[in-house]
Scaffold this active site. Structure first.
Site, PDB file in Angstrom:
ATOM      1  N   TYR A  65       0.708  -1.375   0.053  1.00  0.00           N
ATOM      2  CA  TYR A  65       0.179   0.218   0.005  1.00  0.00           C
ATOM      3  C   TYR A  65       0.985   1.229  -0.092  1.00  0.00           C
ATOM      4  O   TYR A  65       0.298   2.653   0.036  1.00  0.00           O
ATOM      5  CB  TYR A  65      -0.851  -0.314   1.029  1.00  0.00           C
ATOM      6  CG  TYR A  65      -2.071  -1.143   1.132  1.00  0.00           C
ATOM      7  CD1 TYR A  65      -2.061  -1.656   0.350  1.00  0.00           C
ATOM      8  CD2 TYR A  65      -2.563  -1.569   2.739  1.00  0.00           C
ATOM      9  CE1 TYR A  65      -3.068  -3.519   0.473  1.00  0.00           C
ATOM     10  CE2 TYR A  65      -3.281  -2.382   2.705  1.00  0.00           C
ATOM     11  CZ  TYR A  65      -3.852  -3.124   1.413  1.00  0.00           C
ATOM     12  OH  TYR A  65      -4.169  -4.129   2.463  1.00  0.00           O
ATOM     13  N   LEU A 205     -17.828  -2.617   2.987  1.00  0.00           N
ATOM     14  CA  LEU A 205     -18.544  -1.790   2.540  1.00  0.00           C
ATOM     15  C   LEU A 205     -18.584  -1.444   0.909  1.00  0.00           C
ATOM     16  O   LEU A 205     -19.210  -1.084   0.206  1.00  0.00           O
ATOM     17  CB  LEU A 205     -17.688  -0.708   3.064  1.00  0.00           C
ATOM     18  CG  LEU A 205     -18.212  -0.258   3.975  1.00  0.00           C
ATOM     19  CD1 LEU A 205     -18.454   0.747   5.088  1.00  0.00           C
ATOM     20  CD2 LEU A 205     -19.813  -1.250   4.799  1.00  0.00           C
ATOM     21  N   ILE A 244     -12.345  -4.748   8.665  1.00  0.00           N
ATOM     22  CA  ILE A 244     -11.471  -3.326   8.631  1.00  0.00           C
ATOM     23  C   ILE A 244     -12.171  -2.787   7.714  1.00  0.00           C
ATOM     24  O   ILE A 244     -11.609  -2.298   6.559  1.00  0.00           O
ATOM     25  CB  ILE A 244     -10.247  -4.114   8.138  1.00  0.00           C
ATOM     26  CG1 ILE A 244      -9.916  -4.927   7.069  1.00  0.00           C
ATOM     27  CG2 ILE A 244      -9.884  -4.733   9.794  1.00  0.00           C
ATOM     28  CD1 ILE A 244      -8.789  -5.567   6.741  1.00  0.00           C
ATOM     29  N   SER A 247     -11.767   4.168   5.582  1.00  0.00           N
ATOM     30  CA  SER A 247     -12.946   5.416   4.727  1.00  0.00           C
ATOM     31  C   SER A 247     -12.251   6.944   5.303  1.00  0.00           C
ATOM     32  O   SER A 247     -11.159   7.304   6.441  1.00  0.00           O
ATOM     33  CB  SER A 247     -14.484   6.080   6.505  1.00  0.00           C
ATOM     34  OG  SER A 247     -14.661   7.173   5.425  1.00  0.00           O
ATOM     35  N   ARG A 252     -17.880   9.448   8.875  1.00  0.00           N
ATOM     36  CA  ARG A 252     -18.053   7.570   8.387  1.00  0.00           C
ATOM     37  C   ARG A 252     -17.238   6.455   9.414  1.00  0.00           C
ATOM     38  O   ARG A 252     -17.208   5.876   9.307  1.00  0.00           O
ATOM     39  CB  ARG A 252     -17.636   8.081   6.670  1.00  0.00           C
ATOM     40  CG  ARG A 252     -18.305   8.789   6.022  1.00  0.00           C
ATOM     41  CD  ARG A 252     -18.467   8.237   4.916  1.00  0.00           C
ATOM     42  NE  ARG A 252     -17.118   8.650   4.252  1.00  0.00           N
ATOM     43  CZ  ARG A 252     -17.255  10.002   3.883  1.00  0.00           C
ATOM     44  NH1 ARG A 252     -18.669  10.461   3.015  1.00  0.00           N
ATOM     45  NH2 ARG A 252     -16.553  10.090   2.648  1.00  0.00           N
ATOM     46  N   SER A 255     -18.830   6.678  12.713  1.00  0.00           N
ATOM     47  CA  SER A 255     -20.244   5.594  12.395  1.00  0.00           C
ATOM     48  C   SER A 255     -19.075   3.784  12.066  1.00  0.00           C
ATOM     49  O   SER A 255     -20.021   3.081  12.832  1.00  0.00           O
ATOM     50  CB  SER A 255     -20.846   6.137  11.059  1.00  0.00           C
ATOM     51  OG  SER A 255     -21.803   4.700  10.596  1.00  0.00           O
ATOM     52  N   ASN A 256     -18.171   3.916  11.133  1.00  0.00           N
ATOM     53  CA  ASN A 256     -17.942   2.322  11.338  1.00  0.00           C
ATOM     54  C   ASN A 256     -17.248   1.567  12.427  1.00  0.00           C
ATOM     55  O   ASN A 256     -17.639   0.342  11.924  1.00  0.00           O
ATOM     56  CB  ASN A 256     -17.073   2.063  10.379  1.00  0.00           C
ATOM     57  CG  ASN A 256     -17.410   2.839   8.502  1.00  0.00           C
ATOM     58  OD1 ASN A 256     -18.888   2.975   8.273  1.00  0.00           O
ATOM     59  ND2 ASN A 256     -16.680   3.100   8.115  1.00  0.00           N
TER      60      ASN A 256
HETATM   61  N1  LIG Z   1      -5.723  -8.546   2.054  1.00  0.00           N
HETATM   62  C1  LIG Z   1      -5.963  -8.037   0.793  1.00  0.00           C
HETATM   63  O1  LIG Z   1      -5.505  -8.392  -0.156  1.00  0.00           O
HETATM   64  C2  LIG Z   1      -6.845  -6.639   0.997  1.00  0.00           C
HETATM   65  C3  LIG Z   1      -7.630  -7.064   0.013  1.00  0.00           C
HETATM   66  C4  LIG Z   1      -8.557  -4.997   0.268  1.00  0.00           C
HETATM   67  C5  LIG Z   1      -8.618  -5.103   1.046  1.00  0.00           C
HETATM   68  N2  LIG Z   1      -7.941  -5.054   1.755  1.00  0.00           N
HETATM   69  C6  LIG Z   1      -7.763  -4.246   3.330  1.00  0.00           C
HETATM   70  O2  LIG Z   1      -9.027  -4.060   3.745  1.00  0.00           O
HETATM   71  C7  LIG Z   1      -9.375  -2.730   3.983  1.00  0.00           C
HETATM   72  C8  LIG Z   1     -10.732  -2.654   3.555  1.00  0.00           C
HETATM   73  O3  LIG Z   1     -11.548  -2.811   2.281  1.00  0.00           O
HETATM   74  P1  LIG Z   1     -11.821  -1.399   1.434  1.00  0.00           P
HETATM   75  O4  LIG Z   1     -10.703  -0.371   1.454  1.00  0.00           O
HETATM   76  O5  LIG Z   1     -11.591  -2.281  -0.681  1.00  0.00           O
HETATM   77  O6  LIG Z   1     -12.886  -1.420   0.924  1.00  0.00           O
HETATM   78  P2  LIG Z   1     -13.748  -1.062   1.530  1.00  0.00           P
HETATM   79  O7  LIG Z   1     -14.053  -1.002   3.057  1.00  0.00           O
HETATM   80  O8  LIG Z   1     -15.295  -2.401   2.064  1.00  0.00           O
HETATM   81  O9  LIG Z   1     -14.812   0.426   1.760  1.00  0.00           O
HETATM   82  C9  LIG Z   1     -14.723   1.503   1.487  1.00  0.00           C
HETATM   83  C10 LIG Z   1     -15.278   2.580   0.442  1.00  0.00           C
HETATM   84  O10 LIG Z   1     -16.426   2.533   1.381  1.00  0.00           O
HETATM   85  C11 LIG Z   1     -16.821   3.895   1.513  1.00  0.00           C
HETATM   86  N3  LIG Z   1     -17.246   4.128   2.899  1.00  0.00           N
HETATM   87  C12 LIG Z   1     -16.334   3.876   4.389  1.00  0.00           C
HETATM   88  N4  LIG Z   1     -17.326   4.165   5.199  1.00  0.00           N
HETATM   89  C13 LIG Z   1     -18.527   4.698   4.657  1.00  0.00           C
HETATM   90  C14 LIG Z   1     -19.728   4.885   5.568  1.00  0.00           C
HETATM   91  N5  LIG Z   1     -20.105   4.888   6.894  1.00  0.00           N
HETATM   92  N6  LIG Z   1     -20.397   5.255   4.539  1.00  0.00           N
HETATM   93  C15 LIG Z   1     -20.198   5.572   3.706  1.00  0.00           C
HETATM   94  N7  LIG Z   1     -19.364   5.691   2.489  1.00  0.00           N
HETATM   95  C16 LIG Z   1     -18.587   4.743   3.091  1.00  0.00           C
HETATM   96  C17 LIG Z   1     -15.038   4.844   1.508  1.00  0.00           C
HETATM   97  O11 LIG Z   1     -14.700   5.769   1.409  1.00  0.00           O
HETATM   98  P3  LIG Z   1     -14.827   7.395   1.976  1.00  0.00           P
HETATM   99  O12 LIG Z   1     -13.154   7.187   2.401  1.00  0.00           O
HETATM  100  O13 LIG Z   1     -14.923   8.648   0.920  1.00  0.00           O
HETATM  101  O14 LIG Z   1     -15.907   7.416   3.501  1.00  0.00           O
HETATM  102  C18 LIG Z   1     -14.307   3.902  -0.030  1.00  0.00           C
HETATM  103  O15 LIG Z   1     -14.812   4.140  -0.398  1.00  0.00           O
HETATM  104  C19 LIG Z   1      -8.165  -2.303   2.856  1.00  0.00           C
HETATM  105  O16 LIG Z   1      -8.274  -0.984   3.245  1.00  0.00           O
HETATM  106  C20 LIG Z   1      -7.537  -2.744   3.522  1.00  0.00           C
HETATM  107  O17 LIG Z   1      -6.659  -2.142   4.490  1.00  0.00           O
HETATM  108  C21 LIG Z   1      -7.479  -6.415   2.260  1.00  0.00           C
END
Ligand SMILES: NC(=O)c1ccc[n+]([C@@H]2O[C@H](COP(=O)([O-])OP(=O)(O)OC[C@H]3O[C@@H](n4cnc5c(N)ncnc54)[C@H](OP(=O)(O)O)[C@@H]3O)[C@@H](O)[C@H]2O)c1
Length: 277
Positions: A65, A205, A244, A247, A252, A255-256
């Protein structure tokens, strides 16, 4: 917003059980952590430090990252003592193998600026390289040397985890996998439960904008006086996971994290789990 989480953290045994998960190696993880993909540089460090100051206690970084420096900076900048934060980072795909893993771990530690990594994961199994067992051996040694508290994997299948156990005798304590509405990983979760491996859900999410407009989710959220994202994350937690969400927005993030003041009933769990986006 954080009241219920903070209270639960320091409350009775039942609440503790809900907000913290016990690992097979004797360690613990908070049930909710902060995803950090794309939280880089000064903005990333500020967002992560603010998350820690508002109650988060787990940061999910990765060498891939490009934010281990920002993650370490956030820990130092926040008012939270180092020993209360779970710093996670991950071995990148280009560093599989025994010596490359050790060298890559040293790089991560330098970038983070920490003495010990709390949770170190193999980011992807990369079966075509066929060197994840050698990486695992290196991680076992690093853990025995006191440089890592807990070792785990990410995106591993049942067969790949069984191979680690068969060839080294050591099981991961965590498997971080994509787990969200539409992908509940039932088979993997059952295996994890049997082997005392914690399921850590990434991208919980995903497809959020579509979910936000879903009438069933809106109805369930209104019934509990919470927001759609809290129902989605609570559903995930009630599958016996650590979540995990990421945001960049402070409200947000709050809230999470605020997921411990309500419980979804069996029917609601089934309804949410059956949603498709
Ligand atoms: N091990 C792996 O291969 C792998 C792969 C993918 C991800 N990950 C880890 O998992 C974490 C989470 O997954 P992710 O980043 O893919 O996505 P996620 O947490 O499922 O979703 C993030 C998205 O949701 C929005 N969001 C968050 N809270 C919100 C809320 N309360 N209301 C409305 N929108 C909201 C965020 O926008 P805003 O920022 O604008 O709020 C962002 O666009 C990653 O950051 C990483 O640390 C690991």
């Amino acid at each position: 917003m954080l009241g219920s989480y903070a209270a639960a953290m320091s409350d009775d045994a039942t609440s503790q059980h809900e907000t913290i998960v016990h690992l097979a190696d004797g360690g613990t993880l908070p049930r909710v952590g902060l995803g950090t993909w794309s939280l880089t540089g000064e903005a990333g460090a500020a967002a992560m430090a603010s998350a820690l100051d508002s109650g988060y206690r787990l940061l999910d970084s990765a060498q891939g990252y490009g934010n281990e420096d920002a993650t370490g900076e956030a820990v130092r900048r926040s008012g939270v003592p180092r020993d209360q934060v779970v710093v996670t980072t991950k071995l990148p795909n280009g560093s599989h193998g025994f010596e490359p893993t050790k060298a890559s771990f040293d790089e991560s530690v330098r970038a983070l600026g920490v003495d010990v990594v709390d949770l170190y994961l193999i980011h992807w199994p990369e079966p075509e390289q066929d060197r994840y067992v050698d990486s695992w051996r290196a991680m076992i040694e690093l853990q025995q040397a006191g440089r890592i508290r807990s070792i785990g994997v990410s995106n591993f299948s049942v067969e790949q985890i069984e191979r680690l156990e068969c060839e080294t005798g050591v099981l991961p304590v965590v498997n971080q996998v994509e787990l969200r509405i539409g992908l509940d990983q039932a088979e993997l979760r059952a295996f994890h439960r049997e082997r005392r491996i914690v399921t850590e859900s990434y991208s919980p999410l995903k497809h959020g904008s579509a979910l936000a407009a879903d009438p069933a989710l809106t109805r369930i959220a209104e019934a509990h006086g919470v927001a759609w994202n809290q129902v989605v994350l609570r559903w995930n937690l009630q599958l016996d996971t650590v979540v995990i969400p990421r945001s960049k927005d402070e409200a947000r993030r709050a809230s999470n994290l605020d997921l411990f003041g309500f419980t979804l009933g069996e029917d609601e769990m089934a309804e949410v789990g059956a949603l498709r986006v």
